[in-house]
Write a protein that holds these residues in place. Structure first.
Motif, PDB file in Angstrom:
ATOM      1  N   SER A  20     -54.823  43.133   1.183  1.00 40.60           N
ATOM      2  CA  SER A  20     -55.662  44.312   1.025  1.00 40.60           C
ATOM      3  C   SER A  20     -54.789  45.504   0.690  1.00 40.60           C
ATOM      4  O   SER A  20     -53.644  45.594   1.100  1.00 40.60           O
ATOM      5  CB  SER A  20     -56.417  44.582   2.325  1.00 40.60           C
ATOM      6  OG  SER A  20     -57.271  43.515   2.609  1.00 40.60           O
ATOM      7  N   SER A  22     -54.768  49.417   1.238  1.00 35.71           N
ATOM      8  CA  SER A  22     -55.441  50.501   1.952  1.00 35.71           C
ATOM      9  C   SER A  22     -55.543  51.704   1.038  1.00 35.71           C
ATOM     10  O   SER A  22     -54.893  51.787   0.008  1.00 35.71           O
ATOM     11  CB  SER A  22     -54.651  50.883   3.210  1.00 35.71           C
ATOM     12  OG  SER A  22     -53.463  51.545   2.856  1.00 35.71           O
ATOM     13  N   SER A  23     -56.363  52.652   1.449  1.00 32.81           N
ATOM     14  CA  SER A  23     -56.522  53.859   0.647  1.00 32.81           C
ATOM     15  C   SER A  23     -55.214  54.621   0.544  1.00 32.81           C
ATOM     16  O   SER A  23     -54.965  55.307  -0.425  1.00 32.81           O
ATOM     17  CB  SER A  23     -57.610  54.749   1.253  1.00 32.81           C
ATOM     18  OG  SER A  23     -57.298  55.048   2.596  1.00 32.81           O
ATOM     19  N   GLY A  30     -57.433  48.077   8.496  1.00 30.66           N
ATOM     20  CA  GLY A  30     -58.158  48.550   9.661  1.00 30.66           C
ATOM     21  C   GLY A  30     -59.123  47.505  10.178  1.00 30.66           C
ATOM     22  O   GLY A  30     -59.324  46.455   9.561  1.00 30.66           O
ATOM     23  N   GLU A  33     -62.147  46.607   7.724  1.00 31.08           N
ATOM     24  CA  GLU A  33     -61.656  45.794   6.611  1.00 31.08           C
ATOM     25  C   GLU A  33     -61.365  44.362   7.066  1.00 31.08           C
ATOM     26  O   GLU A  33     -61.711  43.396   6.379  1.00 31.08           O
ATOM     27  CB  GLU A  33     -60.402  46.435   6.015  1.00 31.08           C
ATOM     28  CG  GLU A  33     -59.914  45.766   4.755  1.00 31.08           C
ATOM     29  CD  GLU A  33     -58.811  46.548   4.074  1.00 31.08           C
ATOM     30  OE1 GLU A  33     -58.190  45.960   3.172  1.00 31.08           O
ATOM     31  OE2 GLU A  33     -58.568  47.722   4.409  1.00 31.08           O
ATOM     32  N   ASN A  53     -60.059  48.834   0.059  1.00 37.26           N
ATOM     33  CA  ASN A  53     -60.615  49.991   0.764  1.00 37.26           C
ATOM     34  C   ASN A  53     -60.432  51.198  -0.144  1.00 37.26           C
ATOM     35  O   ASN A  53     -59.317  51.644  -0.365  1.00 37.26           O
ATOM     36  CB  ASN A  53     -59.897  50.191   2.093  1.00 37.26           C
ATOM     37  CG  ASN A  53     -60.446  51.368   2.882  1.00 37.26           C
ATOM     38  OD1 ASN A  53     -61.267  52.143   2.402  1.00 37.26           O
ATOM     39  ND2 ASN A  53     -59.985  51.516   4.111  1.00 37.26           N
ATOM     40  N   SER A  55     -61.879  54.158   0.403  1.00 35.91           N
ATOM     41  CA  SER A  55     -62.311  55.336   1.149  1.00 35.91           C
ATOM     42  C   SER A  55     -61.454  56.562   0.852  1.00 35.91           C
ATOM     43  O   SER A  55     -61.958  57.688   0.842  1.00 35.91           O
ATOM     44  CB  SER A  55     -62.287  55.041   2.653  1.00 35.91           C
ATOM     45  OG  SER A  55     -63.099  53.933   2.944  1.00 35.91           O
ATOM     46  N   SER A  64     -60.334  56.582   7.011  1.00 34.83           N
ATOM     47  CA  SER A  64     -61.715  56.095   7.076  1.00 34.83           C
ATOM     48  C   SER A  64     -61.844  54.717   6.441  1.00 34.83           C
ATOM     49  O   SER A  64     -61.063  54.339   5.574  1.00 34.83           O
ATOM     50  CB  SER A  64     -62.657  57.063   6.368  1.00 34.83           C
ATOM     51  OG  SER A  64     -62.728  58.283   7.058  1.00 34.83           O
ATOM     52  N   GLU A  65     -62.860  53.998   6.876  1.00 37.03           N
ATOM     53  CA  GLU A  65     -63.200  52.694   6.309  1.00 37.03           C
ATOM     54  C   GLU A  65     -64.684  52.705   5.989  1.00 37.03           C
ATOM     55  O   GLU A  65     -65.503  52.125   6.686  1.00 37.03           O
ATOM     56  CB  GLU A  65     -62.870  51.576   7.298  1.00 37.03           C
ATOM     57  CG  GLU A  65     -61.394  51.400   7.557  1.00 37.03           C
ATOM     58  CD  GLU A  65     -61.137  50.201   8.429  1.00 37.03           C
ATOM     59  OE1 GLU A  65     -60.814  49.133   7.895  1.00 37.03           O
ATOM     60  OE2 GLU A  65     -61.297  50.343   9.665  1.00 37.03           O
ATOM     61  N   THR A  66     -65.018  53.415   4.915  1.00 35.22           N
ATOM     62  CA  THR A  66     -66.420  53.626   4.568  1.00 35.22           C
ATOM     63  C   THR A  66     -66.793  53.124   3.182  1.00 35.22           C
ATOM     64  O   THR A  66     -67.948  52.832   2.920  1.00 35.22           O
ATOM     65  CB  THR A  66     -66.763  55.122   4.642  1.00 35.22           C
ATOM     66  OG1 THR A  66     -65.852  55.838   3.791  1.00 35.22           O
ATOM     67  CG2 THR A  66     -66.656  55.646   6.070  1.00 35.22           C
ATOM     68  N   PHE A  68     -65.805  50.377   0.092  1.00 37.70           N
ATOM     69  CA  PHE A  68     -65.044  49.174  -0.250  1.00 37.70           C
ATOM     70  C   PHE A  68     -65.488  48.594  -1.583  1.00 37.70           C
ATOM     71  O   PHE A  68     -66.631  48.777  -2.010  1.00 37.70           O
ATOM     72  CB  PHE A  68     -65.225  48.097   0.835  1.00 37.70           C
ATOM     73  CG  PHE A  68     -64.551  48.427   2.128  1.00 37.70           C
ATOM     74  CD1 PHE A  68     -63.231  48.062   2.360  1.00 37.70           C
ATOM     75  CD2 PHE A  68     -65.229  49.115   3.123  1.00 37.70           C
ATOM     76  CE1 PHE A  68     -62.605  48.372   3.554  1.00 37.70           C
ATOM     77  CE2 PHE A  68     -64.614  49.421   4.326  1.00 37.70           C
ATOM     78  CZ  PHE A  68     -63.302  49.055   4.537  1.00 37.70           C
TER      79      PHE A  68
END
Length: 137
Positions: A20, A22-23, A30, A33, A53, A55, A64-66, A68
């Motif tokens: 993955s 991440s942002s 996270g 995810e 991610n 976000s 944040s994890e909002t 995807f």
């Protein structure tokens, strides 16, 4: 010298283990995810699962994890319409979609479709929800 079969199997295995991003680009994953990845693996037994991610590109707090984007390649999608495929993904992630996940872009493909175009699409830049940035008064 590696045989064609062995090389094919190595590429296949590498495709299943997609780290993955991440942002922040640091490779940290996270809890949301991780839950998305686990649930999709259990529900769809994908040959390829790419999860991003996105976000950090939106007007949300850092970490944040909002938002995807996911590419799921599974033989379970054979003979199903795009809507039916998305419903399978939504069913697997019902808890996340009812809670912390605000947006989920889905690419649900069969293995043959993925071979034709093995890429995770890019999302357009976030406009921040302001109508002024979209050119309207």
């Amino acid at each position: 010298m590696l045989s064609v079969q062995l090389v094919g199997r190595l590429f296949s295995m590498a495709g299943r283990v997609c780290p993955s991003r991440s942002s922040a680009g640091l490779g940290t994953v996270g809890p949301v995810e991780a839950a998305i990845r686990t649930k999709l693996e259990q529900a769809l037994n994908p040959e390829v699962l790419e999860l991003r991610n996105e976000s950090g590109g939106h007007a949300v707090p850092p970490g944040s994890e909002t938002h995807f984007r996911v590419a799921v390649v599974s033989s379970r999608f054979e003979g199903l319409s795009p809507l039916q495929r998305h419903r399978l993904v939504h069913a697997a992630l019902s808890e996340e979609l009812a809670g912390p996940v605000h947006a989920l872009a889905i690419q649900a493909r069969t293995p043959a479709q993925w071979k034709e175009n093995p890429q995770l699409d890019a999302s357009p830049p976030c406009l921040g929800g302001s109508k002024k940035t979209r050119g309207t008064p």
